[in-house]
Design an enzyme around this catalytic site. Structure first.
Site, PDB file in Angstrom:
ATOM      1  N   LYS A  35       0.846  -1.200   0.000  1.00  0.00           N
ATOM      2  CA  LYS A  35       0.000   0.000   0.000  1.00  0.00           C
ATOM      3  C   LYS A  35       0.886   1.255   0.000  1.00  0.00           C
ATOM      4  O   LYS A  35       2.085   1.164   0.257  1.00  0.00           O
ATOM      5  CB  LYS A  35      -0.934  -0.029   1.206  1.00  0.00           C
ATOM      6  CG  LYS A  35      -0.234  -0.066   2.547  1.00  0.00           C
ATOM      7  CD  LYS A  35      -1.162  -0.515   3.663  1.00  0.00           C
ATOM      8  CE  LYS A  35      -0.454  -0.416   5.005  1.00  0.00           C
ATOM      9  NZ  LYS A  35      -1.155  -1.160   6.050  1.00  0.00           N
ATOM     10  N   TYR A 261      15.520  30.997   5.314  1.00  0.00           N
ATOM     11  CA  TYR A 261      14.323  31.691   5.817  1.00  0.00           C
ATOM     12  C   TYR A 261      14.322  31.809   7.331  1.00  0.00           C
ATOM     13  O   TYR A 261      14.708  30.884   8.037  1.00  0.00           O
ATOM     14  CB  TYR A 261      13.058  30.920   5.425  1.00  0.00           C
ATOM     15  CG  TYR A 261      12.716  30.965   3.959  1.00  0.00           C
ATOM     16  CD1 TYR A 261      12.552  32.177   3.294  1.00  0.00           C
ATOM     17  CD2 TYR A 261      12.536  29.785   3.256  1.00  0.00           C
ATOM     18  CE1 TYR A 261      12.220  32.208   1.949  1.00  0.00           C
ATOM     19  CE2 TYR A 261      12.197  29.801   1.910  1.00  0.00           C
ATOM     20  CZ  TYR A 261      12.051  31.022   1.260  1.00  0.00           C
ATOM     21  OH  TYR A 261      11.724  31.054  -0.057  1.00  0.00           O
TER      22      TYR A 261
HETATM   23  C1  LIG Z   1      -0.390  -2.011   6.732  1.00  0.00           C
HETATM   24  C2  LIG Z   1      -0.927  -3.313   7.160  1.00  0.00           C
HETATM   25  C3  LIG Z   1      -0.083  -4.413   7.357  1.00  0.00           C
HETATM   26  C4  LIG Z   1       1.427  -4.309   7.286  1.00  0.00           C
HETATM   27  O1  LIG Z   1       1.916  -3.686   8.455  1.00  0.00           O
HETATM   28  P1  LIG Z   1       3.477  -3.577   8.755  1.00  0.00           P
HETATM   29  O2  LIG Z   1       3.534  -3.086  10.141  1.00  0.00           O
HETATM   30  O3  LIG Z   1       4.024  -2.623   7.763  1.00  0.00           O
HETATM   31  O4  LIG Z   1       4.042  -4.951   8.573  1.00  0.00           O
HETATM   32  C5  LIG Z   1      -0.655  -5.620   7.650  1.00  0.00           C
HETATM   33  N1  LIG Z   1      -2.012  -5.742   7.758  1.00  0.00           N
HETATM   34  C6  LIG Z   1      -2.848  -4.710   7.589  1.00  0.00           C
HETATM   35  C7  LIG Z   1      -4.307  -4.905   7.733  1.00  0.00           C
HETATM   36  C8  LIG Z   1      -2.330  -3.458   7.298  1.00  0.00           C
HETATM   37  O5  LIG Z   1      -3.174  -2.430   7.144  1.00  0.00           O
END
Ligand SMILES: *Cc1c(COP(=O)(O)O)cnc(C)c1O
Length: 383
Positions: A35, A261
């Site tokens: 993601k 700045y």
């Molecule tokens: C983002 C997510 C993961 C992965 O989490 P990490 O801590 O990056 O391993 C696993 N399961 C769900 C439902 C997530 O939203």
């Protein structure tokens, strides 16, 4: 070539995958979580590299991300980990995505669309065992399941749950595993069985083997980063991303001169200030003003003055032989020294996730690795 670029090392990615596989065992499936554009690493290229390495499942946040991942391969399994809005239900079918369900209204919409397509849609039911985000609260799970089981065009293929604190509170996580097992037993007593049970994120993969079940869902450790600062123990993972730029300008600065700045920095003695063409417009956080550091010629150079949108200044007065065009490492290793994502996250009072997700589009991703890569992300690569 952009002013700043991120080298994404696909060998390191494969190394981290091998570490995870060894840890969870050959019988446990791995869903690579890609993601937020593969945690800023580039989802398409990460998926492309992981398919030949044997990964068959990929996790995305929403249907749009699912469509991008689908464009890489027609056969992989893609799970949408977030809730699906009604207007995105058709995409589930067009792109063969696997949704999670945790409310009856969405389940019914999916069922109706499945009926229209004359197919049975595989879904995974999400159970809230303590995360307090999306998911059916575990005490309501049985009633929910009875309703969903009546939707004849859905097939419950999996049950999943998620940990709010698998990095810090192993005891609580353990109790979540017990709850998960209990509700699944109850479902089985009602003759509702799912093929794939899954719970573990990265921290749980490192800390809680009881949470592995049939599949694990690593995100952050795939990218070679630790979930949070509580990991004092080191594991055999390697950072995948290196953020680089080069010096664009050098200036001799007199004692008393101010930089950038707000004039928040004043030179205490004559020095040399290098300008690097990176700023918060690239996702390089403004809170690193007068706080962060970079690597030049294998040595640390402190950021002086405010990080601006496109440019940042560093003091190179103590580094001999610096020239315009010299490589600058903002994240990663140069020579014997390293600036870790974890260090920057600590400075900014956040977690490694936010640092890599925050590196934005203006920063070109360059893919390196033993399989003849070394290419920039192809922008218009449509199937
Ligand atoms: C983002 C997510 C993961 C992965 O989490 P990490 O801590 O990056 O391993 C696993 N399961 C769900 C439902 C997530 O939203």
């Amino acid at each position: 070539m952009s002013n700043a670029w991120a080298e994404v090392n696909l060998d390191a990615l494969r190394h981290n995958l091998a570490f995870i596989r060894k840890r969870v065992g050959e019988d446990v499936e791995i869903m690579a979580v890609v993601k937020a554009d593969g945690y800023g690493h580039g989802a398409r290229e990460i998926v492309q590299a992981l398919i030949p390495a044997g990964v068959g499942w990929f996790g995305v946040a929403n249907t749009l991300e699912g469509i991008v991942v689908r464009s890489v391969d027609p056969d992989i399994q893609i799970m949408v980990l977030g809730q699906i809005f009604p207007e995105n239900v058709p995409d589930v079918f067009t792109y063969g995505l696997t949704p999670i369900v945790c409310d009856y209204e969405t389940a019914e919409l999916l069922d109706r669309e499945a009926q229209r397509h004359k197919k049975r849609l595989a879904v995974h039911v999400k159970i809230d065992t303590g995360m307090g985000r999306i998911g059916v609260w575990h005490e309501d799970f049985r009633f929910f399941l009875e309703d969903v089981a009546k939707l004849t065009h859905l097939r419950i293929d999996g049950f999943l749950s998620h940990f709010p604190s698998s990095d810090e509170d192993v005891e609580f996580s353990q109790s979540q595993v017990s709850i998960f097992k209990k509700v699944i037993c109850e479902a089985e007593r009602e003759q509702i069985r799912a093929r794939i049970l899954h719970m573990a994120n990265s921290a749980a993969i490192l800390k809680l083997s009881a949470s592995y079940f049939d599949m694990v869902r690593p995100g952050i450790i795939l990218y070679g980063l630790y979930p949070s600062a509580v990991f004092s123990e080191k594991y055999d993972i390697k950072p995948v991303l290196t953020l680089k730029t080069k010096i664009s300008f050098l200036k001799l600065v007199k004692k008393g001169m101010t930089i950038s700045y707000g004039m928040t920095y004043r030179a205490k003695k004559p020095t040399v200030i290098a300008t690097i063409p990176v700023g918060y417009g690239d996702g390089y956080n403004r809170h690193l003003s007068n706080q962060g550091r970079v690597l030049i010629k294998g040595r640390f150079a402190p950021i002086v003055g405010r990080v601006t949108m496109d440019q940042t200044m560093v003091d190179v007065g103590n580094i001999p032989g610096v020239a315009v065009g010299d490589e600058v490492v903002l994240i990663g290793r140069q020579g014997k020294k390293e600036i870790t994502v974890e260090e920057i996250a600590r400075d900014l009072d956040t977690i490694p996730y936010e640092i890599v997700c925050g590196i934005n589009k203006r920063v070109e991703r360059i893919y390196i690795g033993s399989d003849g890569t070394g290419h920039a992300a192809k922008k218009e690569k449509k199937r």
